[in-house]
Scaffold this motif. Structure first.
Motif, short mmCIF file in Angstrom:
data_model
loop_
_atom_site.label_atom_id
_atom_site.label_comp_id
_atom_site.label_asym_id
_atom_site.label_seq_id
_atom_site.Cartn_x
_atom_site.Cartn_y
_atom_site.Cartn_z
N UNK A 212 -10.61 -18.93 29.11
CA UNK A 212 -10.22 -20.22 28.53
C UNK A 212 -9.27 -19.96 27.37
N UNK A 213 -7.98 -20.32 27.49
CA UNK A 213 -7.02 -19.96 26.44
C UNK A 213 -7.35 -20.59 25.08
N UNK A 214 -7.99 -21.76 25.08
CA UNK A 214 -8.36 -22.39 23.81
C UNK A 214 -9.42 -21.57 23.08
N UNK A 215 -10.35 -21.00 23.83
CA UNK A 215 -11.40 -20.19 23.21
C UNK A 215 -10.89 -18.79 22.86
N UNK A 216 -10.17 -18.15 23.79
CA UNK A 216 -9.69 -16.80 23.54
C UNK A 216 -8.78 -16.76 22.31
N UNK A 217 -7.94 -17.78 22.15
CA UNK A 217 -7.06 -17.82 20.98
C UNK A 217 -7.87 -17.89 19.69
N UNK A 284 -2.68 -23.50 7.73
CA UNK A 284 -2.68 -23.64 6.27
C UNK A 284 -3.52 -22.54 5.64
N UNK A 285 -4.71 -22.29 6.18
CA UNK A 285 -5.57 -21.25 5.63
C UNK A 285 -4.92 -19.88 5.69
N UNK A 286 -4.26 -19.56 6.79
CA UNK A 286 -3.63 -18.25 6.93
C UNK A 286 -2.47 -18.09 5.96
N UNK A 287 -1.66 -19.13 5.79
CA UNK A 287 -0.55 -19.06 4.83
C UNK A 287 -1.09 -18.85 3.41
N UNK A 288 -2.15 -19.55 3.05
CA UNK A 288 -2.76 -19.35 1.74
C UNK A 288 -3.26 -17.90 1.60
N UNK A 289 -3.84 -17.37 2.65
CA UNK A 289 -4.31 -15.98 2.66
C UNK A 289 -3.14 -15.02 2.41
N UNK A 290 -2.01 -15.26 3.03
CA UNK A 290 -0.84 -14.40 2.85
C UNK A 290 -0.33 -14.46 1.40
N UNK A 291 -0.35 -15.65 0.82
CA UNK A 291 0.09 -15.81 -0.57
C UNK A 291 -0.85 -15.07 -1.51
N UNK A 292 -2.16 -15.21 -1.28
CA UNK A 292 -3.12 -14.51 -2.13
C UNK A 292 -2.94 -13.01 -2.09
N UNK A 293 -2.64 -12.47 -0.91
CA UNK A 293 -2.42 -11.03 -0.79
C UNK A 293 -1.21 -10.60 -1.62
N UNK A 294 -0.19 -11.42 -1.66
CA UNK A 294 0.98 -11.14 -2.50
C UNK A 294 0.58 -11.06 -3.97
N UNK A 375 -0.82 -8.29 10.43
CA UNK A 375 -1.87 -8.94 11.24
C UNK A 375 -1.87 -10.45 11.01
N UNK A 376 -1.72 -10.88 9.78
CA UNK A 376 -1.74 -12.31 9.49
C UNK A 376 -0.56 -13.04 10.13
N UNK A 377 0.55 -12.33 10.29
CA UNK A 377 1.66 -12.93 11.03
C UNK A 377 1.28 -13.21 12.48
N UNK A 378 0.50 -12.33 13.06
CA UNK A 378 0.03 -12.54 14.44
C UNK A 378 -0.90 -13.75 14.51
N UNK A 379 -1.86 -13.85 13.58
CA UNK A 379 -2.81 -14.96 13.65
C UNK A 379 -2.14 -16.30 13.33
N UNK A 380 -1.15 -16.28 12.47
CA UNK A 380 -0.40 -17.51 12.20
C UNK A 380 0.30 -17.99 13.47
N UNK A 381 0.84 -17.07 14.24
CA UNK A 381 1.49 -17.42 15.51
C UNK A 381 0.48 -17.99 16.50
N UNK A 382 -0.73 -17.42 16.52
CA UNK A 382 -1.77 -17.94 17.42
C UNK A 382 -2.13 -19.38 17.05
N UNK A 383 -2.31 -19.64 15.76
CA UNK A 383 -2.65 -21.00 15.32
C UNK A 383 -1.53 -21.97 15.64
#
Length: 397
Positions: A212-217, A284-294, A375-383
């Motif tokens: 199920x692509x919705x679940x696997x993603x 939104x959560x992933x982008x915030x995560x990327x900013x915090x890492x910076x 890695x966060x770039x990959x998950x942002x693309x998935x979302x």
């Protein structure tokens, strides 16, 4: 079905939140002790990281057992018995005679700790109305963060006062008291319909979830995000234990107060989803995560702590949305669907050290940040893909 804000809703949410707190107290108590354990046993950062990795990996394996089993025999008993066993194994950790024995008991503890997270969200799906479930999941995951904070504070504080054995004994006693309260609070299940356990059916459910692509993603997004999040905390302890910061175990434990950002993020996720789609909240959560890492790249301790707090907020917004997404979109075997999400989630945690170690060895914390952004770039693309996916006009909601 349990309605939003009813007495039964509060009782059930409190019970599951307490259970979640106890799971993560036990799982994360050793983390602020990693620098001391590395010195005490003369092992590398990679080897001492196994104290965390073996527990999260065995927890991930156990989810494949507890999830399908709960669809057959019910969820209440699994949660109660597994929490009791986890507390007893914390007491056993205090008696471990060697590093190898410590790893063995941690592996056993990780396995039983999977009992509650494997089935808690499925329990909510059985018992709560949809809106009530979304709100409860946010608070339940908020309790995850409080458990993570509490475990590290107890581990770090008691470790500095009386060694690791004192930390494990304290965690074990706290857990056993909490189990008694959990046992009394959790309402009896009324919405569960048992299915006879058949291995072929369980494997067919797992296969269906993975196809199920919705679940696997959502599985990939949760696992990869956690791969970065939890292992950033391991490497930040090595950074802050070294000059110029030179923090001891107690102060390293206090660093994990930044998890409170995650408590806030998960609690607010139910409000965010009223205005944005779930995939948009994940983005939104992933982008915030990327900013915090910076922000963590700064040389100032207050800015590093601020960056970790931002990371926690963003990560738990995305995690709350991804886990509840699975509960809403599983077509059958909701227990095994939720368990499979956590298999990816904790597998990510156990594998993250192998991904980030080369970046740490070559570039220190700057290398860890680079490995994180990849890695966060990959998950942002998935979302973003989930947000656009509309085969029936309803995807992305």
């Amino acid at each position: 079905m349990i309605h939003m804000r009813s007495a039964a809703w509060w009782r059930a949410t409190l019970a599951l939140g307490l259970g979640s707190l106890l799971v993560f107290i036990n799982l994360y108590a050793p983390q602020p002790l990693l620098p001391d354990l590395r010195e005490a046993y003369g092992v590398s950062t990679l080897v001492v990281g196994l104290v965390m990795s073996v527990a999260t990996l065995s927890l991930a394996v156990s989810l494949l057992v507890f999830g399908p089993l709960s669809d057959a025999i019910g969820r209440d008993g699994i949660m109660r018995i597994s929490l009791l066993a986890a507390g007893l194994l914390s007491l056993a950790l205090a008696l471990a005679p060697s590093f190898e024995a410590l790893l063995l008991v941690r592996a056993l503890q990780g396995f039983v700790l999977g009992g509650l997270p494997a089935v808690a969200i499925a329990w909510m799906g059985d018992e709560f109305e949809p809106d009530a479930m979304l709100a409860a999941v946010g608070l339940y995951i908020g309790a995850n963060t409080l458990g993570g904070i509490s475990g590290r504070l107890v581990g770090g504080g008691m470790g500095e006062l009386g060694g690791s054995a004192a930390g494990f004994l304290t965690v074990g006693l706290i857990t056993l008291v909490g189990v008694v309260i959990f046992w009394k609070l959790l309402p009896p299940s009324r919405g569960f319909t048992p299915r006879r356990f058949e291995l072929s059916a369980a494997l067919a459910d797992l296969r269906g979830h993975l196809l199920n692509p919705l679940l696997l993603s959502a599985y990939l997004l949760g696992g990869l995000n956690f791969l970065i999040f939890i292992n950033q905390y391991s490497y930040i302890t090595f950074r802050l234990a070294a000059p110029p910061f030179s923090l001891g175990s107690t102060l390293l434990g206090l660093v994990f107060l930044t998890y409170l950002g995650g408590t806030l993020g998960s609690s607010l996720s139910g409000r965010l989803v009223r205005h944005l789609s779930q995939p948009a909240c994940m983005m939104l959560g992933i982008v915030i995560f990327m900013v915090g890492t910076l922000v963590t790249l700064a040389d100032s301790l207050p800015l590093i702590l601020l960056g970790l707090t931002i990371n926690a907020f963003g990560f738990f917004v995305a995690h709350s949305m991804a886990s509840s997404w699975v509960g809403r979109h599983a077509r059958q075997g909701r227990g095994s669907a939720s368990a499979l999400y956590l298999v990816f989630y904790y597998s990510g945690a156990s594998l993250g050290v192998f991904w980030l170690e080369p970046f740490w060895s070559l570039g220190g914390w700057g290398g860890v940040a680079l490995g994180s952004w990849l890695i966060l770039g990959v998950t942002l693309s998935i979302a973003a893909w989930l947000r656009r996916w509309r085969p029936d006009g309803n995807a992305g909601r």
